[in-house]
Write a protein that holds these residues in place. Sequence first.
Motif, PDB file in Angstrom:
ATOM      1  N   GLY A 150       0.695  -1.310  -0.012  1.00  0.00           N
ATOM      2  CA  GLY A 150      -0.177   0.130   0.035  1.00  0.00           C
ATOM      3  C   GLY A 150       0.728   1.180   0.120  1.00  0.00           C
ATOM      4  O   GLY A 150       2.166   1.260   0.349  1.00  0.00           O
ATOM      5  N   LEU A 151       0.197   2.484  -0.315  1.00  0.00           N
ATOM      6  CA  LEU A 151       0.873   3.590  -0.234  1.00  0.00           C
ATOM      7  C   LEU A 151       1.423   4.120   0.977  1.00  0.00           C
ATOM      8  O   LEU A 151       2.467   4.576   1.120  1.00  0.00           O
ATOM      9  N   GLN A 152       0.772   3.860   1.948  1.00  0.00           N
ATOM     10  CA  GLN A 152       1.175   3.998   3.340  1.00  0.00           C
ATOM     11  C   GLN A 152       2.540   3.388   3.714  1.00  0.00           C
ATOM     12  O   GLN A 152       3.470   3.761   4.253  1.00  0.00           O
ATOM     13  N   GLY A 153       2.487   2.163   3.296  1.00  0.00           N
ATOM     14  CA  GLY A 153       3.621   1.175   3.575  1.00  0.00           C
ATOM     15  C   GLY A 153       4.835   1.544   2.805  1.00  0.00           C
ATOM     16  O   GLY A 153       5.969   1.651   3.233  1.00  0.00           O
ATOM     17  N   TRP A 154       4.571   2.039   1.615  1.00  0.00           N
ATOM     18  CA  TRP A 154       5.660   2.616   0.661  1.00  0.00           C
ATOM     19  C   TRP A 154       6.115   4.037   1.156  1.00  0.00           C
ATOM     20  O   TRP A 154       7.314   4.246   1.128  1.00  0.00           O
ATOM     21  N   GLY A 155       5.299   4.722   1.864  1.00  0.00           N
ATOM     22  CA  GLY A 155       5.829   5.863   2.147  1.00  0.00           C
ATOM     23  C   GLY A 155       6.920   5.766   3.717  1.00  0.00           C
ATOM     24  O   GLY A 155       7.602   6.354   3.768  1.00  0.00           O
ATOM     25  N   LYS A 156       6.252   4.688   4.469  1.00  0.00           N
ATOM     26  CA  LYS A 156       7.177   4.367   5.518  1.00  0.00           C
ATOM     27  C   LYS A 156       8.409   3.866   5.095  1.00  0.00           C
ATOM     28  O   LYS A 156       9.375   4.097   5.815  1.00  0.00           O
ATOM     29  N   LEU A 157       8.619   3.162   3.833  1.00  0.00           N
ATOM     30  CA  LEU A 157       9.560   2.451   3.382  1.00  0.00           C
ATOM     31  C   LEU A 157      10.558   3.588   3.130  1.00  0.00           C
ATOM     32  O   LEU A 157      11.863   3.536   3.431  1.00  0.00           O
ATOM     33  N   PHE A 158      10.190   4.641   2.342  1.00  0.00           N
ATOM     34  CA  PHE A 158      11.153   5.709   1.775  1.00  0.00           C
ATOM     35  C   PHE A 158      11.670   6.717   2.996  1.00  0.00           C
ATOM     36  O   PHE A 158      12.510   7.488   2.724  1.00  0.00           O
ATOM     37  N   SER A 159      10.910   6.458   3.978  1.00  0.00           N
ATOM     38  CA  SER A 159      11.334   7.451   5.150  1.00  0.00           C
ATOM     39  C   SER A 159      12.052   6.626   6.346  1.00  0.00           C
ATOM     40  O   SER A 159      12.732   7.088   7.188  1.00  0.00           O
ATOM     41  N   ASN A 160      12.405   5.274   5.960  1.00  0.00           N
ATOM     42  CA  ASN A 160      13.152   4.536   6.857  1.00  0.00           C
ATOM     43  C   ASN A 160      14.612   4.706   6.405  1.00  0.00           C
ATOM     44  O   ASN A 160      15.148   4.460   5.431  1.00  0.00           O
ATOM     45  N   SER A 161      15.305   4.719   7.963  1.00  0.00           N
ATOM     46  CA  SER A 161      16.717   5.258   7.661  1.00  0.00           C
ATOM     47  C   SER A 161      17.206   4.013   7.331  1.00  0.00           C
ATOM     48  O   SER A 161      18.737   3.837   6.678  1.00  0.00           O
ATOM     49  N   LEU A 162      16.776   2.817   7.954  1.00  0.00           N
ATOM     50  CA  LEU A 162      17.554   1.528   7.372  1.00  0.00           C
ATOM     51  C   LEU A 162      17.576   1.307   5.941  1.00  0.00           C
ATOM     52  O   LEU A 162      18.603   0.761   5.198  1.00  0.00           O
ATOM     53  N   PHE A 163      16.358   1.723   5.277  1.00  0.00           N
ATOM     54  CA  PHE A 163      16.246   1.543   3.894  1.00  0.00           C
ATOM     55  C   PHE A 163      17.241   2.571   3.171  1.00  0.00           C
ATOM     56  O   PHE A 163      17.703   2.229   2.132  1.00  0.00           O
ATOM     57  N   THR A 164      16.971   3.742   3.402  1.00  0.00           N
ATOM     58  CA  THR A 164      17.471   4.897   2.775  1.00  0.00           C
ATOM     59  C   THR A 164      19.188   4.692   2.932  1.00  0.00           C
ATOM     60  O   THR A 164      20.081   4.916   2.040  1.00  0.00           O
ATOM     61  N   GLY A 165      19.570   4.425   4.154  1.00  0.00           N
ATOM     62  CA  GLY A 165      20.983   4.148   4.336  1.00  0.00           C
ATOM     63  C   GLY A 165      21.580   2.862   3.741  1.00  0.00           C
ATOM     64  O   GLY A 165      22.747   3.082   2.951  1.00  0.00           O
ATOM     65  N   ALA A 166      20.835   1.878   3.283  1.00  0.00           N
ATOM     66  CA  ALA A 166      21.550   0.689   2.515  1.00  0.00           C
ATOM     67  C   ALA A 166      21.212   1.122   0.965  1.00  0.00           C
ATOM     68  O   ALA A 166      22.028   0.735   0.140  1.00  0.00           O
ATOM     69  N   ALA A 167      20.387   2.029   0.456  1.00  0.00           N
ATOM     70  CA  ALA A 167      20.090   2.343  -0.839  1.00  0.00           C
ATOM     71  C   ALA A 167      21.382   3.217  -1.174  1.00  0.00           C
ATOM     72  O   ALA A 167      22.009   3.126  -2.417  1.00  0.00           O
ATOM     73  N   SER A 168      21.669   4.463  -0.155  1.00  0.00           N
ATOM     74  CA  SER A 168      22.643   5.168  -0.579  1.00  0.00           C
ATOM     75  C   SER A 168      23.917   4.289  -0.469  1.00  0.00           C
ATOM     76  O   SER A 168      24.918   4.524  -1.414  1.00  0.00           O
ATOM     77  N   ASN A 169      24.225   3.164   0.405  1.00  0.00           N
ATOM     78  CA  ASN A 169      25.403   2.416   0.383  1.00  0.00           C
ATOM     79  C   ASN A 169      25.422   1.702  -1.129  1.00  0.00           C
ATOM     80  O   ASN A 169      26.513   1.627  -1.684  1.00  0.00           O
ATOM     81  N   THR A 170      24.222   1.323  -1.628  1.00  0.00           N
ATOM     82  CA  THR A 170      24.256   0.321  -2.762  1.00  0.00           C
ATOM     83  C   THR A 170      24.735   1.498  -3.814  1.00  0.00           C
ATOM     84  O   THR A 170      25.710   0.955  -4.774  1.00  0.00           O
ATOM     85  N   LEU A 171      24.050   2.526  -4.066  1.00  0.00           N
ATOM     86  CA  LEU A 171      24.629   3.449  -5.206  1.00  0.00           C
ATOM     87  C   LEU A 171      26.051   3.872  -5.049  1.00  0.00           C
ATOM     88  O   LEU A 171      26.916   3.767  -5.998  1.00  0.00           O
ATOM     89  N   TYR A 172      26.393   4.394  -4.000  1.00  0.00           N
ATOM     90  CA  TYR A 172      27.816   4.815  -3.766  1.00  0.00           C
ATOM     91  C   TYR A 172      28.931   3.600  -3.748  1.00  0.00           C
ATOM     92  O   TYR A 172      29.851   3.736  -4.636  1.00  0.00           O
ATOM     93  N   ASP A 173      28.614   2.383  -3.341  1.00  0.00           N
ATOM     94  CA  ASP A 173      29.602   1.519  -3.345  1.00  0.00           C
ATOM     95  C   ASP A 173      29.499   0.733  -4.912  1.00  0.00           C
ATOM     96  O   ASP A 173      30.719   0.395  -5.356  1.00  0.00           O
ATOM     97  N   SER A 174      28.479   0.868  -5.360  1.00  0.00           N
ATOM     98  CA  SER A 174      28.301   0.145  -6.822  1.00  0.00           C
ATOM     99  C   SER A 174      29.138   1.176  -7.680  1.00  0.00           C
ATOM    100  O   SER A 174      29.787   0.716  -8.310  1.00  0.00           O
ATOM    101  N   SER A 175      28.843   2.386  -7.517  1.00  0.00           N
ATOM    102  CA  SER A 175      29.465   3.239  -8.435  1.00  0.00           C
ATOM    103  C   SER A 175      31.068   3.362  -8.304  1.00  0.00           C
ATOM    104  O   SER A 175      31.902   3.320  -9.268  1.00  0.00           O
TER     105      SER A 175
END
Length: 273
Positions: A42-67
């Motif tokens: 749901g939209l609420q769950g996706w909103g919580k996901l994009f504001s979750n520091s665990l997800f955003t930290g892993a996403a930034s790690n993935t983009l930075y490390d992959s680059s």
Amino acid sequence: MHSESKGGRWFNLFWLLPVLLLYAVGLIFPLSITVQRAIEHGLQGWGKLFSNSLFTGAASNTLYDSSLIMVVSVVLAYSVAAAIWRSGPMTRTVLIAIVVITFWLTVLVKIVAFNSLLRDNGVINTLLIHFGFIDTPIRMFPGRVAMIVGMIQFALPFAIFPILGVMLKLDRQLEKAAESLGGSRISVFIHVTLPLTLPGIIASALLVFVICTGFYVIPATLGAPRDQLLANIVALYALELLDFKTASSIGVILIILVGFLTVLYQRAESKVK
């Protein structure tokens, strides 16, 4: 005659049936469940996901490390591919064999090797202390240093062959002709060799980036908890927290990202051929 050819097509399809069933059971069915659970989030769950520091930290790690790994791997791969390309037949065979051997080594064997090299009392720290370069061990394992080194070592062979495939098609006489017209080796490389090998560089970079976005074992074993990538977060939500909707949502993001990059890689690879 028409009926016979039609019957032949159905007969060929029969031989493909086991492969189709394997893909249906092993790929399409699990993928459909993953997409369904991501939609149910749901939209609420996706909103919580994009504001979750665990997800955003892993996403930034993935983009930075992959680059980072993409850039380092392509530079090293270009150097190795150029050395193979410029070598004689015997040396070329040996160098290619060395690169191929790395494919035969499993990830766990490489992890054990990096553990012995990079831990506090490992080979590197022992040598640095012995020769007086440092007084106390440098903390490399577990951590980002060990994880990055391990991922580069794993991705490097994949980066070499797209570039080498382009180089082997080049005519060495082009460089000699450019040099005979007064070009230095650096200018010949910049204006002749590099542009001609650019499709291989692009294909190599995209392939490495795709591989890095799916890394799981190396970050889990060589990296620290704060260094984990998106694949590790998927495993965390699915296996430990049992939050399958969140895990599926992150998985769908990875699928879309990898699918987009795979399309770009296929287009770059077609130019190489």
